[in-house]
Design a protein around this motif. Sequence first.
Motif, PDB file in Angstrom:
ATOM      1  N   ALA A 252       0.767  -1.251  -0.011  1.00 16.94           N
ATOM      2  CA  ALA A 252      -0.069   0.099   0.065  1.00 16.94           C
ATOM      3  C   ALA A 252       1.010   1.134  -0.170  1.00 16.94           C
ATOM      4  O   ALA A 252       2.010   1.258   0.670  1.00 16.94           O
ATOM      5  N   CYS A 253       0.280   2.436  -0.340  1.00 15.05           N
ATOM      6  CA  CYS A 253       0.884   3.638  -0.507  1.00 15.05           C
ATOM      7  C   CYS A 253       1.291   4.292   0.862  1.00 15.05           C
ATOM      8  O   CYS A 253       0.292   3.925   1.575  1.00 15.05           O
ATOM      9  N   PRO A 254       2.731   4.468   1.317  1.00 13.04           N
ATOM     10  CA  PRO A 254       2.816   4.839   2.949  1.00 13.04           C
ATOM     11  C   PRO A 254       1.965   6.191   3.032  1.00 13.04           C
ATOM     12  O   PRO A 254       1.764   6.629   4.099  1.00 13.04           O
ATOM     13  N   GLN A 255       1.931   6.908   1.930  1.00 15.91           N
ATOM     14  CA  GLN A 255       1.221   8.287   2.083  1.00 15.91           C
ATOM     15  C   GLN A 255      -0.497   8.231   2.392  1.00 15.91           C
ATOM     16  O   GLN A 255      -0.910   8.922   3.381  1.00 15.91           O
ATOM     17  N   CYS A 256      -0.965   7.570   1.430  1.00 15.80           N
ATOM     18  CA  CYS A 256      -2.456   7.616   1.456  1.00 15.80           C
ATOM     19  C   CYS A 256      -3.133   6.184   1.780  1.00 15.80           C
ATOM     20  O   CYS A 256      -4.360   6.299   1.826  1.00 15.80           O
ATOM     21  N   GLN A 257      -2.285   5.185   1.926  1.00 18.78           N
ATOM     22  CA  GLN A 257      -2.695   3.832   2.488  1.00 18.78           C
ATOM     23  C   GLN A 257      -3.418   3.199   1.250  1.00 18.78           C
ATOM     24  O   GLN A 257      -3.881   2.153   1.387  1.00 18.78           O
TER      25      GLN A 257
ATOM     26  N   ALA B 209       4.427   5.675  -9.574  1.00 15.75           N
ATOM     27  CA  ALA B 209       3.890   6.583  -8.398  1.00 15.75           C
ATOM     28  C   ALA B 209       2.490   5.927  -8.047  1.00 15.75           C
ATOM     29  O   ALA B 209       1.715   5.337  -8.819  1.00 15.75           O
ATOM     30  N   CYS B 210       1.993   6.315  -6.960  1.00 14.11           N
ATOM     31  CA  CYS B 210       0.818   5.939  -6.560  1.00 14.11           C
ATOM     32  C   CYS B 210      -0.267   6.627  -7.471  1.00 14.11           C
ATOM     33  O   CYS B 210      -0.397   7.790  -7.754  1.00 14.11           O
ATOM     34  N   ARG B 211      -1.386   5.792  -7.966  1.00 14.37           N
ATOM     35  CA  ARG B 211      -2.328   6.287  -8.640  1.00 14.37           C
ATOM     36  C   ARG B 211      -3.262   7.507  -7.941  1.00 14.37           C
ATOM     37  O   ARG B 211      -4.237   7.964  -8.561  1.00 14.37           O
ATOM     38  N   ASN B 212      -3.350   6.915  -6.661  1.00 19.49           N
ATOM     39  CA  ASN B 212      -4.462   7.730  -5.740  1.00 19.49           C
ATOM     40  C   ASN B 212      -3.930   9.116  -5.317  1.00 19.49           C
ATOM     41  O   ASN B 212      -4.726   9.963  -5.665  1.00 19.49           O
ATOM     42  N   CYS B 213      -2.789   9.192  -4.810  1.00 19.85           N
ATOM     43  CA  CYS B 213      -2.368  10.750  -4.581  1.00 19.85           C
ATOM     44  C   CYS B 213      -1.131  10.960  -5.194  1.00 19.85           C
ATOM     45  O   CYS B 213      -0.742  12.178  -5.170  1.00 19.85           O
ATOM     46  N   GLY B 214      -0.733  10.355  -6.321  1.00 21.41           N
ATOM     47  CA  GLY B 214       0.378  10.794  -6.933  1.00 21.41           C
ATOM     48  C   GLY B 214       1.640  10.997  -6.621  1.00 21.41           C
ATOM     49  O   GLY B 214       2.577  11.253  -6.957  1.00 21.41           O
TER      50      GLY B 214
END
Length: 262
Positions: A37-42, A55-60
């Motif tokens: 999971a993305c450490p920034q937005c989970q 890069a994370c598709r959710n938070c970029g």
Amino acid sequence: MMSATLLIPILLGWIAGLFINYLSDVLPRTRRFSQPACPQCQASFSWMDYLTLRACRNCGRSRNLRTWLVQILTVAAFVYFWLFPSTALGIPLGMIVLIYFGIITVIDLEHRLILHPTSLAGAILGLIVGIYIHSRADGLWLGAGKSLLGGLFGFGVMFLLYQVGALVTRLRARKMEAASQADDEEEALGGGDVYLAGVLGLMLGWPFIWNALLLGVLLGGLISFLFVVALLLRRRYMSEALMTFIPYGPYFILSAFYFLFL
Ligand SMILES: [Zn+2]
């Protein structure tokens, strides 16, 4: 021809780097082989995005610096020890030990934590490595004995040191409460380094674990001493310097790395 065969350690090193990054990402959070999971937005990564370092598709947010450092360092280490293999371990076992050291080091540096599952896996790997190293000169059973004795010694010495540490901690318990750095039961027990010393003891066997522990404690002590001096130069209180937690894990790994590979 030379450069063509180098593609093998480059490719293996890249895959090993992905594996180290993956376990360093998921084990401290979930203690199991979970979806990254993305450490920034989970938000969960798809496996394709995760393994291609997207890069994370959710938070970029792009992937962190550690991810890239691990990829590059692992490839570099694999190429180096492909060209100049560890005489003690050979190439395949050397690569497995490098991966193990990578995982322990990254998790310990980021979370000040040595997880029980990695210690358990390390004990099995340690016994295999120890027997491999020592059975060449001493035969299977004596080799296994030296490995076990090394593990027992490493564990025992660090266990005693931590008993002393716990006593000192109790003497300034009130202060520790105010500045508690524990974020996990495993770290609070302070047992991570004890298990790690046991694992490295199995790998190195008796009497080499003795040298490795000594070098590790000296390295840790030296760095901590420089740290205390730096704090004093900045006119901080002595007590603040003494309160600083010394994680021996990375120093033990560095020391064992030296003896196993160099
Ligand atoms: Zn994200």
